[in-house]
Design a protein around this motif. Structure first.
Motif, PDB file in Angstrom:
ATOM      1  N   TRP A  68       0.849  -1.196   0.000  1.00 25.87           N
ATOM      2  CA  TRP A  68       0.000   0.000   0.000  1.00 25.87           C
ATOM      3  C   TRP A  68       0.882   1.243   0.000  1.00 25.87           C
ATOM      4  O   TRP A  68       1.801   1.366   0.805  1.00 25.87           O
ATOM      5  CB  TRP A  68      -0.911   0.065   1.220  1.00 25.87           C
ATOM      6  N   ARG A  69       0.576   2.168  -0.872  1.00 27.27           N
ATOM      7  CA  ARG A  69       1.177   3.505  -0.796  1.00 27.27           C
ATOM      8  C   ARG A  69       0.173   4.332  -0.005  1.00 27.27           C
ATOM      9  O   ARG A  69      -0.936   4.612  -0.462  1.00 27.27           O
ATOM     10  CB  ARG A  69       1.421   4.087  -2.182  1.00 27.27           C
ATOM     11  N   CYS A  70       0.565   4.691   1.204  1.00 27.04           N
ATOM     12  CA  CYS A  70      -0.336   5.379   2.126  1.00 27.04           C
ATOM     13  C   CYS A  70      -0.058   6.876   2.160  1.00 27.04           C
ATOM     14  O   CYS A  70       1.103   7.304   2.155  1.00 27.04           O
ATOM     15  CB  CYS A  70      -0.162   4.833   3.539  1.00 27.04           C
ATOM     16  N   MET A  71      -1.140   7.645   2.226  1.00 31.24           N
ATOM     17  CA  MET A  71      -1.013   9.055   2.571  1.00 31.24           C
ATOM     18  C   MET A  71      -0.731   9.095   4.061  1.00 31.24           C
ATOM     19  O   MET A  71      -1.308   8.332   4.835  1.00 31.24           O
ATOM     20  CB  MET A  71      -2.300   9.810   2.272  1.00 31.24           C
ATOM     21  N   LEU A  72       0.161   9.979   4.444  1.00 27.20           N
ATOM     22  CA  LEU A  72       0.567  10.086   5.839  1.00 27.20           C
ATOM     23  C   LEU A  72       0.345  11.512   6.323  1.00 27.20           C
ATOM     24  O   LEU A  72       0.853  12.458   5.719  1.00 27.20           O
ATOM     25  CB  LEU A  72       2.045   9.712   5.975  1.00 27.20           C
ATOM     26  N   LEU A  73      -0.444  11.645   7.378  1.00 33.21           N
ATOM     27  CA  LEU A  73      -0.585  12.924   8.066  1.00 33.21           C
ATOM     28  C   LEU A  73       0.417  12.871   9.212  1.00 33.21           C
ATOM     29  O   LEU A  73       0.220  12.174  10.211  1.00 33.21           O
ATOM     30  CB  LEU A  73      -2.014  13.110   8.578  1.00 33.21           C
ATOM     31  N   LEU A  74       1.527  13.564   9.018  1.00 35.12           N
ATOM     32  CA  LEU A  74       2.677  13.513   9.908  1.00 35.12           C
ATOM     33  C   LEU A  74       2.751  14.804  10.712  1.00 35.12           C
ATOM     34  O   LEU A  74       2.709  15.895  10.139  1.00 35.12           O
ATOM     35  CB  LEU A  74       3.949  13.342   9.067  1.00 35.12           C
ATOM     36  N   THR A  75       2.863  14.684  12.023  1.00 35.04           N
ATOM     37  CA  THR A  75       3.068  15.847  12.865  1.00 35.04           C
ATOM     38  C   THR A  75       4.557  15.954  13.153  1.00 35.04           C
ATOM     39  O   THR A  75       5.174  15.006  13.647  1.00 35.04           O
ATOM     40  CB  THR A  75       2.278  15.742  14.182  1.00 35.04           C
ATOM     41  N   VAL A  76       5.122  17.093  12.796  1.00 28.15           N
ATOM     42  CA  VAL A  76       6.553  17.307  12.971  1.00 28.15           C
ATOM     43  C   VAL A  76       6.813  18.016  14.303  1.00 28.15           C
ATOM     44  O   VAL A  76       5.889  18.435  14.996  1.00 28.15           O
ATOM     45  CB  VAL A  76       7.158  18.070  11.772  1.00 28.15           C
ATOM     46  N   ARG A  77       8.086  18.168  14.634  1.00 30.68           N
ATOM     47  CA  ARG A  77       8.499  18.608  15.972  1.00 30.68           C
ATOM     48  C   ARG A  77       7.962  19.971  16.384  1.00 30.68           C
ATOM     49  O   ARG A  77       7.847  20.256  17.568  1.00 30.68           O
ATOM     50  CB  ARG A  77      10.008  18.583  16.087  1.00 30.68           C
ATOM     51  N   ASP A  78       7.628  20.847  15.412  1.00 31.34           N
ATOM     52  CA  ASP A  78       7.071  22.157  15.769  1.00 31.34           C
ATOM     53  C   ASP A  78       5.548  22.124  15.906  1.00 31.34           C
ATOM     54  O   ASP A  78       4.914  23.151  16.077  1.00 31.34           O
ATOM     55  CB  ASP A  78       7.507  23.229  14.767  1.00 31.34           C
ATOM     56  N   GLY A  79       4.957  20.927  15.816  1.00 33.51           N
ATOM     57  CA  GLY A  79       3.519  20.769  15.982  1.00 33.51           C
ATOM     58  C   GLY A  79       2.724  20.887  14.692  1.00 33.51           C
ATOM     59  O   GLY A  79       1.525  20.624  14.684  1.00 33.51           O
ATOM     60  N   GLN A  80       3.368  21.253  13.600  1.00 37.99           N
ATOM     61  CA  GLN A  80       2.673  21.393  12.324  1.00 37.99           C
ATOM     62  C   GLN A  80       2.384  20.019  11.728  1.00 37.99           C
ATOM     63  O   GLN A  80       3.182  19.094  11.841  1.00 37.99           O
ATOM     64  CB  GLN A  80       3.514  22.208  11.352  1.00 37.99           C
TER      65      GLN A  80
END
Length: 129
Positions: A68-80
């Protein structure tokens, strides 16, 4: 015949995300970040979200096809929150627990599709990552 693409969003913590990324790297899958990058820049306390977007095949790596190629909602270190992609083996995706109700999953899928999120690459460029 190809396995059916799941239409569910799964929540993962950063430790699980690191494991999935390491597996993608070990299998030679294309969409991954690198465990070192994620360890440095992903928010360690956040929950991230995976939503399978398409069935992907590697003719030269049939042992990992399809995946599966998944879309990823990633939260980075600054909270974005940023948009990215991650290749995940079907068995690994299936082993992730179902923790989201239908409304939450739909909201996250909508955000991934229409949220005009910055990409991981855009965030990394702006932040010297």
């Amino acid at each position: 015949m190809s396995p059916e693409l799941p239409r569910t969003v799964k929540a993962v913590d950063t430790a699980q995300l690191l494991e999935l990324d390491a597996e993608a790297e070990e299998c030679g899958l294309n969409r991954r970040h690198g465990v070192a990058w994620l360890s440095e820049y992903a928010d360690r306390t956040a929950i991230h979200y995976l939503w399978p977007a398409l069935v992907h095949r590697l003719e030269h790596r049939p042992e990992y096809s399809p995946h599966w190629r998944c879309m990823l909602l990633l939260t980075v270190r600054d909270g974005q929150q940023v948009f990215s992609l991650l290749d995940v083996l079907p068995a690994s995706f299936d082993q992730l627990p179902e923790t989201l109700d239908a409304a939450s999953g739909t909201e996250i899928a909508h955000k991934l599709m229409h949220g005009r999120l910055p990409t991981q690459a855009e965030w990394a460029e702006r932040n010297g990552a």
